[in-house]
Design a protein around this motif. Sequence first.
Motif, PDB file in Angstrom:
ATOM      1  N   LEU A 183       0.820  -1.222   0.000  1.00 18.78           N
ATOM      2  CA  LEU A 183       0.000   0.000   0.000  1.00 18.78           C
ATOM      3  C   LEU A 183       0.848   1.263   0.000  1.00 18.78           C
ATOM      4  O   LEU A 183       0.371   2.327  -0.422  1.00 18.78           O
ATOM      5  CB  LEU A 183      -0.901   0.025   1.239  1.00 18.78           C
ATOM      6  CG  LEU A 183      -2.165  -0.842   1.230  1.00 18.78           C
ATOM      7  CD1 LEU A 183      -2.988  -0.549   2.464  1.00 18.78           C
ATOM      8  CD2 LEU A 183      -2.996  -0.583  -0.014  1.00 18.78           C
ATOM      9  N   CYS A 184       2.091   1.162   0.481  1.00 17.01           N
ATOM     10  CA  CYS A 184       2.932   2.350   0.611  1.00 17.01           C
ATOM     11  C   CYS A 184       3.097   3.048  -0.730  1.00 17.01           C
ATOM     12  O   CYS A 184       3.487   2.422  -1.725  1.00 17.01           O
ATOM     13  CB  CYS A 184       4.296   1.982   1.177  1.00 17.01           C
ATOM     14  SG  CYS A 184       4.227   1.311   2.857  1.00 17.01           S
ATOM     15  N   GLY A 185       2.785   4.341  -0.745  1.00 18.82           N
ATOM     16  CA  GLY A 185       2.937   5.129  -1.966  1.00 18.82           C
ATOM     17  C   GLY A 185       1.743   5.093  -2.883  1.00 18.82           C
ATOM     18  O   GLY A 185       1.722   5.813  -3.894  1.00 18.82           O
ATOM     19  N   LYS A 186       0.731   4.290  -2.563  1.00 12.69           N
ATOM     20  CA  LYS A 186      -0.450   4.213  -3.413  1.00 12.69           C
ATOM     21  C   LYS A 186      -1.536   5.151  -2.898  1.00 12.69           C
ATOM     22  O   LYS A 186      -1.633   5.430  -1.713  1.00 12.69           O
ATOM     23  CB  LYS A 186      -0.984   2.780  -3.453  1.00 12.69           C
ATOM     24  CG  LYS A 186      -0.124   1.812  -4.235  1.00 12.69           C
ATOM     25  CD  LYS A 186      -0.833   0.480  -4.404  1.00 12.69           C
ATOM     26  CE  LYS A 186      -0.003  -0.462  -5.289  1.00 12.69           C
ATOM     27  NZ  LYS A 186      -0.707  -1.748  -5.512  1.00 12.69           N
ATOM     28  N   SER A 187      -2.378   5.621  -3.810  1.00 14.54           N
ATOM     29  CA  SER A 187      -3.495   6.472  -3.433  1.00 14.54           C
ATOM     30  C   SER A 187      -4.708   5.605  -3.154  1.00 14.54           C
ATOM     31  O   SER A 187      -4.751   4.416  -3.528  1.00 14.54           O
ATOM     32  CB  SER A 187      -3.821   7.470  -4.551  1.00 14.54           C
ATOM     33  OG  SER A 187      -4.313   6.785  -5.699  1.00 14.54           O
TER      34      SER A 187
ATOM     35  N   ASP B  75      -6.049   4.140  -6.289  1.00 13.95           N
ATOM     36  CA  ASP B  75      -5.299   2.989  -6.809  1.00 13.95           C
ATOM     37  C   ASP B  75      -5.704   1.693  -6.117  1.00 13.95           C
ATOM     38  O   ASP B  75      -5.714   0.615  -6.737  1.00 13.95           O
ATOM     39  CB  ASP B  75      -3.794   3.218  -6.615  1.00 13.95           C
ATOM     40  CG  ASP B  75      -3.280   4.394  -7.432  1.00 13.95           C
ATOM     41  OD1 ASP B  75      -3.911   4.710  -8.468  1.00 13.95           O
ATOM     42  OD2 ASP B  75      -2.271   4.997  -7.025  1.00 13.95           O
ATOM     43  N   ILE B  76      -6.039   1.796  -4.845  1.00 12.23           N
ATOM     44  CA  ILE B  76      -6.381   0.581  -4.092  1.00 12.23           C
ATOM     45  C   ILE B  76      -7.706  -0.004  -4.568  1.00 12.23           C
ATOM     46  O   ILE B  76      -7.881  -1.227  -4.629  1.00 12.23           O
ATOM     47  CB  ILE B  76      -6.462   0.891  -2.581  1.00 12.23           C
ATOM     48  CG1 ILE B  76      -5.125   1.435  -2.080  1.00 12.23           C
ATOM     49  CG2 ILE B  76      -6.844  -0.342  -1.779  1.00 12.23           C
ATOM     50  CD1 ILE B  76      -5.191   1.979  -0.666  1.00 12.23           C
TER      51      ILE B  76
ATOM     52  N   ASP C 101      -7.344  10.979  -3.845  1.00 10.34           N
ATOM     53  CA  ASP C 101      -5.936  11.343  -4.047  1.00 10.34           C
ATOM     54  C   ASP C 101      -5.088  11.167  -2.792  1.00 10.34           C
ATOM     55  O   ASP C 101      -3.896  11.474  -2.810  1.00 10.34           O
ATOM     56  CB  ASP C 101      -5.845  12.795  -4.520  1.00 10.34           C
ATOM     57  CG  ASP C 101      -6.572  13.012  -5.844  1.00 10.34           C
ATOM     58  OD1 ASP C 101      -6.590  12.067  -6.658  1.00 10.34           O
ATOM     59  OD2 ASP C 101      -7.127  14.112  -6.033  1.00 10.34           O
TER      60      ASP C 101
ATOM     61  N   VAL D  43      -2.623   9.699  -0.393  1.00 12.95           N
ATOM     62  CA  VAL D  43      -1.541   8.729  -0.582  1.00 12.95           C
ATOM     63  C   VAL D  43      -1.209   8.068   0.757  1.00 12.95           C
ATOM     64  O   VAL D  43      -1.005   8.752   1.770  1.00 12.95           O
ATOM     65  CB  VAL D  43      -0.291   9.413  -1.170  1.00 12.95           C
ATOM     66  CG1 VAL D  43       0.848   8.402  -1.309  1.00 12.95           C
ATOM     67  CG2 VAL D  43      -0.615  10.036  -2.522  1.00 12.95           C
TER      68      VAL D  43
END
Length: 617
Positions: free
Chosen positions: A238-242, A245-246, A281, A283
């Motif tokens: 999950l790190c760095g994803k918005s 994106d998930i 958005d 993150v």
Amino acid sequence: MIITLVILFITAALFAVGKVRSDIVALCALVSLVVTGILTPEEALAGFSNHVVIMMVGLFVVGGAIFQTGLAKKISGKIMKMAGDSQLRIFIMVMCVTAAIGAFVSNTGTVALMLPIVVSLAAKAKTDSRRLLMPLAFASSLGGMLTLIGTPPNLVIQEVLTDAGYRPLSFFSFFPVGVVCIVVGTIILLPLSATLKSEKDLSDTKSKKSRKSLQQLVREYHLDENLARLTVNEGSALCGKSVMDIDIRNRYGLSILEVRRETRKQKGIIQEVEQRMAGPDTVIQTNDIIYVTGSREQSRRFAADFALQSSDKTDNNQDKATLHFYDIGIAEIVTMPTSKLINREVKDTGFRSKYGVNIIGIRRNNEYIMDNLVHVRLHSGDVLLVQGTWQAISRLEHDEEDWVVLGQPLEEAAKVTLDYKAPMAAFIMLMMIATMVFDFIPIAPVTAVMIAALLMVLTGCFRNVEAAYKTINWESIVLIAAMMPMSVALHKTGASSFISHSLVGGLGSYGPYMLLAGIYFTTSLLTLFISNTATAVLMAPIALSSSAELGLSPYPFLFAVTLGASMCFASPFSTPPNALVMRAGNYRFMDYVKVGLPLQIIMGIVMVFVLPWLFPF
């Protein structure tokens, strides 16, 4: 002198009637003294720069921070454990704890620190805070008699004794007197405080009943039932994803309510909590805490897929994850029949983009819709549970064409405690007390209070600066500041000297006990209208010379002075502690007369016989 006494009499009468606000009455008296030429403008305004008044302002802020951070609730909870459900034990506990603190800290500081704690204690015990707040103020003055530094009049009589060549008093010379004061005060106040019953406004009670608290909304919409608290570990996918994106809603049927970031330093004393709305958005970062709602099975699958640490321990019958409302809150709004939102799907309403809030639940005809909200069409009369920052929710109240906001969201926001700041508030409070107790710390008490108040604001113990300002009870501040110059007027015109010499001089021929009673009650009378320190300065030399004329020991007479100056309970403006609790307890002038005057008189009668026993003539 006559004009001063007339102004004083009219002021006291207006205070007693209670038809005009006490601060307005005090200001009118102050202006009258200036207009009649008794006081100069500089003398009249000196009260507003007095260190006691400045200290009261700072202590209001410190006390507000203790309440805002939930520290008051934690301390009151511990007191409740010791006192149990007994109203008697709670009353005695408040009296003893307050008196013990008052022995080493100024009575003003003691009341300011204990005020939020006692209010929380009363709420937990489901008792009327009015029955505890006035005894709290009185207990701080009673405790001041335990030590040399407990109250300024103690230091005044010490100085008079040493200047006259007598043996000085030790730090605990006052202790036996203080113990008697506390015992007598507790016994007398126990029945008298029962007369302080609240006058509840029925309309206000009804309106409060119609408002829902944050926890009531959580329970009603079952937000906690399917809530999971997941921590993003280092290395998680999950790190760095918005959030977009998930795609957690489509893949798992879950909703992200909040993304929280917490930092801790100095063994937890310095803590910061940042709450973020779960926008598309947003993150995700390492160590973020994600609050998701939905199926528990899906929450576990989501946690396993992304190597998240779950704090959900309900399987072990431990505490469930719970929502906290620091920066983000919830509120209900009801759609109007003419609203442009009718028949539109939630995803098309633009709540997120226009107002910065999310719709997380819908109540329709006693049915709660919590799943797949994006495709639900809104109907007239739907109650929407919205989530957002408190500022965003408050902005919803300005658009009443499409909906009406239920309840008072900003009032609910003010009740939210920043409990993660409690260690910081406790640390600042203890440092302030230490500077006031220990003489080797070269910081004046008023400076210590100002520093503490400023630190409470700078370290985030308040939600914002405006919240800190709202904790200041300006009515009490103006009342004390405007009445302080009255002592100058009485001294300047010779009224105070005339009263004291006439009463004490006339009683000297009736024996030492009558003279002792005269000194106590004269001092007690003067303290109703001028500061206790000024009264002690005025009366101490008179008591010393009176005892010398009769060839008696000055100690019992000087103790009568400090007792009369400190045991001033029959007026809200005679001491700062009395004024501090006036607004919080919604007291009137006559409440102080009804409770404080009998205590003041009984205390004097008891001390007329106790003082010669402790300090023989």
